[in-house]
Design an enzyme around this catalytic site. Structure first.
Site, short mmCIF file in Angstrom:
data_model
loop_
_atom_site.label_atom_id
_atom_site.label_comp_id
_atom_site.label_asym_id
_atom_site.label_seq_id
_atom_site.Cartn_x
_atom_site.Cartn_y
_atom_site.Cartn_z
N ARG A 38 0.85 -1.19 0.00
CA ARG A 38 0.00 0.00 0.00
C ARG A 38 0.88 1.24 0.00
O ARG A 38 1.92 1.29 0.67
CB ARG A 38 -0.93 0.01 1.23
N GLU A 66 -3.92 7.49 -5.55
CA GLU A 66 -4.10 6.74 -6.79
C GLU A 66 -5.45 7.10 -7.42
O GLU A 66 -6.45 7.13 -6.69
CB GLU A 66 -4.01 5.23 -6.52
N HIS A 91 -0.38 0.33 -10.02
CA HIS A 91 -1.13 -0.57 -9.14
C HIS A 91 -1.73 -1.74 -9.93
O HIS A 91 -2.94 -1.98 -9.89
CB HIS A 91 -2.22 0.17 -8.37
#
Length: 330
Positions: A246, A275, A297
């Protein structure tokens, strides 16, 4: 866009709020077994969420906040099941008070994330961006000088790989690193080491002894901002940092400064604090691909992993309707 599919049990309504996060190539037909399925590509704000879940029995989200603002008016709601593992966007006080069950999915992306961990590391460790450019810029054509050898790289064998978080992904990374000939050590942020196959060390020992550090732990109060400038100062100048967990575990300004000052050799990230990436991200101006690679990601997002995620959601719903607690979070 709304897509509605009727099945034989219209009394049960399942709403998916963020299907684009799994990709347009994923099939949701297995969910029709439970009733009507209504799927939305994106849900952009609370107003949309409130309207869409108002008469839902089951809601499926990726990382849309699960709280009173989004779900508080959904009187029929019994279960929220996520297409991810992390629960940092869940208001547990709200779900415990209302009796709504929340389930996540686990283990679906282990192989994919472990694989990407090594993709990031090897891209940096073998300076692949440099060698790729060397050939594409036609420097290798009739090259007899071996000029490319001046960009040095090393073998992984004999190096120390430090892992933060020895869950399923951490264990698989440890096994692969061992196959490369690395010595594996790990640090457990929870303070409860449970793996007997590898040495557990303190956080400071991990920082000072590791040639590579990879992060595979949830974002919690303990791990938030765990890696900052002072931590990178303690690492070897030849060390590499990989974060596929994370973004909030990393202080991005600290990493940017550490890279500028050559405190570490490089970093590979698949996650960021904000994000999609913010134009204000401290790492955005850093363009040296031999020292930094950032991917959007997607470590978890192999076709196989995304397919497994729907299979896991199906099993969560089936278990819940049978009165079983499968992957229920509290």
């Amino acid at each position: 866009m709304e897509k509605s599919f009727k099945e034989q049990s219209p009394e049960m309504k399942i709403v998916l709020l963020e299907t684009l996060r799994l990709g347009s190539d994923i099939n949701y037909d297995c969910l029709k077994e439970f009733g009507e399925v209504v799927a939305y590509d994106e849900t952009n704000n609370y107003e949309e969420a409130i309207e869409r879940v108002a008469d839902a029995d089951i809601v499926i989200v990726d990382q849309f906040p699960i709280n009173e603002k989004s779900m508080g008016k959904a009187d029929r709601l019994k279960l929220v099941t996520m297409t991810s593992t992390g629960t940092n966007f869940v208001d547990f006080e709200f779900i415990n008070r209302t009796g709504i069950a929340v389930a996540n999915i686990r283990g679906y992306s282990t192989t994919s994330v472990a694989q990407h961990t090594f993709a990031l590391l090897l891209y940096l460790y073998e300076k692949l961006s440099y060698f790729d450019d060397y050939v594409k810029q036609e420097k290798y054509v009739n090259d007899t000088s071996n000029e490319s050898f001046f960009m040095r790289f090393h073998e992984l064998s004999g190096k120390t790989w430090g892992i933060v978080g020895m869950g399923q992904i951490g264990v698989l990374v440890a096994q692969i690193a061992s196959a490369f000939g690395c010595k594996v050590i790990y640090y457990s942020p929870s303070g409860k080491p449970h793996n007997q196959d590898y040495p557990h060390v303190s956080f400071d020992e991990l920082l000072t002894e590791s040639d590579i550090i990879s992060v595979h732990t949830p974002l919690t109060q303990t791990t938030a901002g765990l890696f900052g400038y002072n931590e990178f100062k303690k690492m070897k100048s030849t060390a590499y940092f990989i974060n596929v967990a994370r973004g909030g575990i990393l202080q991005e300004e600290g990493l940017a400064k550490a890279l500028e000052e050559n405190l570490i050799a490089g970093a590979g990230l698949d996650v960021l604090t904000v994000e999609p990436m913010s134009p204000d991200c401290p790492l955005l101006p850093f363009k040296d691909s031999t020292k930094l690679i950032i991917t959007p990601h997607m470590a978890w997002a192999s076709v196989e992993s995304r397919t497994r995620s729907i299979e896991e959601i199906y099993l969560n719903i089936k278990a819940f309707l049978n009165g079983e607690e499968r992957n229920i979070c509290r």
